[in-house]
Design a protein around this motif. Structure first.
Motif, mmCIF file in Angstrom:
data_model
loop_
_atom_site.group_PDB
_atom_site.id
_atom_site.type_symbol
_atom_site.label_atom_id
_atom_site.label_comp_id
_atom_site.label_asym_id
_atom_site.label_seq_id
_atom_site.Cartn_x
_atom_site.Cartn_y
_atom_site.Cartn_z
ATOM 1 N N HIS A 64 -7.187 -2.026 4.732
ATOM 2 C CA HIS A 64 -6.420 -1.036 5.496
ATOM 3 C C HIS A 64 -6.426 0.311 4.755
ATOM 4 O O HIS A 64 -6.438 1.370 5.360
ATOM 5 C CB HIS A 64 -5.002 -1.592 5.649
ATOM 6 C CG HIS A 64 -4.011 -0.676 6.265
ATOM 7 N ND1 HIS A 64 -4.035 -0.336 7.600
ATOM 8 C CD2 HIS A 64 -2.929 -0.031 5.736
ATOM 9 C CE1 HIS A 64 -3.011 0.475 7.864
ATOM 10 N NE2 HIS A 64 -2.333 0.679 6.754
ATOM 11 N N HIS A 96 6.040 1.845 4.073
ATOM 12 C CA HIS A 96 6.026 0.684 3.169
ATOM 13 C C HIS A 96 6.509 1.037 1.755
ATOM 14 O O HIS A 96 7.060 0.198 1.058
ATOM 15 C CB HIS A 96 4.618 0.085 3.082
ATOM 16 C CG HIS A 96 4.133 -0.435 4.401
ATOM 17 N ND1 HIS A 96 4.195 -1.765 4.748
ATOM 18 C CD2 HIS A 96 3.619 0.209 5.476
ATOM 19 C CE1 HIS A 96 3.727 -1.920 5.989
ATOM 20 N NE2 HIS A 96 3.375 -0.741 6.451
ATOM 21 N N ASP A 133 -0.490 -4.263 5.759
ATOM 22 C CA ASP A 133 -1.078 -3.734 6.997
ATOM 23 C C ASP A 133 -2.530 -4.175 7.222
ATOM 24 O O ASP A 133 -3.212 -3.634 8.097
ATOM 25 C CB ASP A 133 -0.960 -2.207 7.035
ATOM 26 C CG ASP A 133 0.425 -1.772 7.479
ATOM 27 O OD1 ASP A 133 1.271 -2.650 7.731
ATOM 28 O OD2 ASP A 133 0.662 -0.549 7.567
ATOM 29 N N HIS A 138 0.859 -1.189 0.000
ATOM 30 C CA HIS A 138 0.000 0.000 0.000
ATOM 31 C C HIS A 138 0.890 1.231 0.000
ATOM 32 O O HIS A 138 2.112 1.102 -0.039
ATOM 33 C CB HIS A 138 -0.999 -0.004 1.166
ATOM 34 C CG HIS A 138 -0.390 -0.027 2.537
ATOM 35 N ND1 HIS A 138 0.386 -1.067 2.988
ATOM 36 C CD2 HIS A 138 -0.443 0.864 3.565
ATOM 37 C CE1 HIS A 138 0.767 -0.823 4.234
ATOM 38 N NE2 HIS A 138 0.292 0.342 4.601
ATOM 39 N N HIS A 188 1.464 3.772 2.212
ATOM 40 C CA HIS A 188 1.986 4.423 3.418
ATOM 41 C C HIS A 188 3.513 4.537 3.415
ATOM 42 O O HIS A 188 4.214 3.654 2.915
ATOM 43 C CB HIS A 188 1.515 3.681 4.674
ATOM 44 C CG HIS A 188 0.086 3.964 5.024
ATOM 45 N ND1 HIS A 188 -0.716 3.097 5.719
ATOM 46 C CD2 HIS A 188 -0.692 5.047 4.744
ATOM 47 C CE1 HIS A 188 -1.917 3.628 5.869
ATOM 48 N NE2 HIS A 188 -1.931 4.799 5.282
HETATM 49 ZN ZN LIG Z 1 -0.129 1.185 6.591
#
Ligand SMILES: [Zn+2]
Length: 311
Positions: free
Chosen positions: A180, A108, A199, A103, A105
């Motif tokens: 998420h 990551h 996540d 994803h 974020h």
């Molecule tokens: Zn995350």
């Protein structure tokens, strides 16, 4: 095997990348990402199979190694990618060929640009590229992340799934709807029976949920139940944060999420305000096991209350 690097400088640099933060967000980062809490943070390496390795930093990066080149999952935070690349070079002499982001974020996908500069091709769900292209706000963490550089964006996107036939493995990267965030990818190494859930799974701690990015506790539970139907008792599950687990542990996590959701839902249905809900400690039954990581009981109750009380 452990790598030491300068945590203090990392912290300064990461804060430069976040246009607005607060002491609260900073505290959360230190709690969630202990790499920032000490002068000499560590990368821990865990071998899952002969050629699948987890590199634990601010999140769980995974590499599948072999003569076809390295297939990598997630690039950590911007300031962790250099030591991660160094660590990977110690493990395998082959170049990084493909990278999948679970994803968007920053812990990551934050190392994407430097990882791409090694010659790797980055693949992610189409919503990851969309979100990384624009400023993103995370109210719960009081954090705003600016648009990423073009070089950091996934060069290849997919909407449903894509499979890599590499190093004798079949790595299926797929999206099963929002969870998420609205751009979650799960990576299933089918031959090794190893799955990286990103996540969707925080092992041993209340999770952050990207409620401003298309995620919700309901969709995390729904996605999780779909995953349960795809795995067996021998499957090794790599979470976005926390240690490797099995199906029974993941099922317990989903029971916790369901229990928390139901407890908060009951209070909202009874017309209780956030303050009233926090005062009755609705998550008490779960706190001993899950409340000692990223979020305290009150913080997670607030996040779920905010999520479920949205129109
Ligand atoms: Zn995350």
């Amino acid at each position: 095997m452990k790598t030491h690097f300068n945590g203090g400088k990392n912290m300064q640099n990461i804060l430069k990348q976040i246009t607005r933060t607060s002491l609260y967000a900073l505290c959360l980062m230190i709690i969630v990402f202990p790499a920032y809490a000490q002068e000499a943070p560590q990368l821990n390496v865990v071998n899952v199979t002969e050629n699948i390795t987890v590199i634990e930093g601010m999140s769980n990066t995974v590499i599948l190694t072999g003569k076809d080149g390295i297939f990598m999952i997630d690039t950590q935070a911007p300031e962790l990618i250099d030591p991660v690349i160094t660590k990977i070079a110690e493990i395998s002499s082959h170049p990084i060929r493909f990278i999948a982001n679970t994803h968007y974020h920053f812990d990551h996908a934050g190392g994407n640009e430097k990882a791409a500069n090694t010659g790797a091709v980055i693949i992610a769900h189409e919503n990851v590229r969309k979100r990384m292209s624009t400023e993103q706000r995370m109210d719960t963490l009081n954090m705003t992340t600016p648009p990423a550089s073009t070089a950091a964006l996934p060069a290849v996107t997919f909407s449903k799934d894509v499979t890599f036939y590499i190093n004798g493995e079949e790595a299926r990267v797929f999206h099963i709807g929002a969870g998420h965030t609205d751009g979650d990818a799960i990576v299933h190494f089918r031959k090794a029976n190893v799955i990286h859930l990103g996540d969707l799974y925080f092992n041993g701690l209340y999770p952050y949920i990207g409620i401003e990015a298309g995620g919700s506790i309901n969709s995390m539970i729904q996605a999780g139940n779909t995953v349960l139907g795809m795995i067996d008792d021998a499957t090794r599950i790599i979470p976005g944060h926390g240690p490797i687990a099995g199906k029974a542990e993941y099922a317990e996590y989903l029971e916790m999420l369901t229990g928390v959701r139901d407890a908060i839902r009951r209070q909202i249905d009874a017309g209780k305000s956030l303050k009233e809900v926090i005062a009755i400690k609705p998550l008490q039954a779960f706190d001993a096991k899950w409340g000692k990581g990223l979020f305290t009981s009150d913080q997670f109750a607030e996040l779920v209350y905010t999520d479920l009380s949205r129109k």
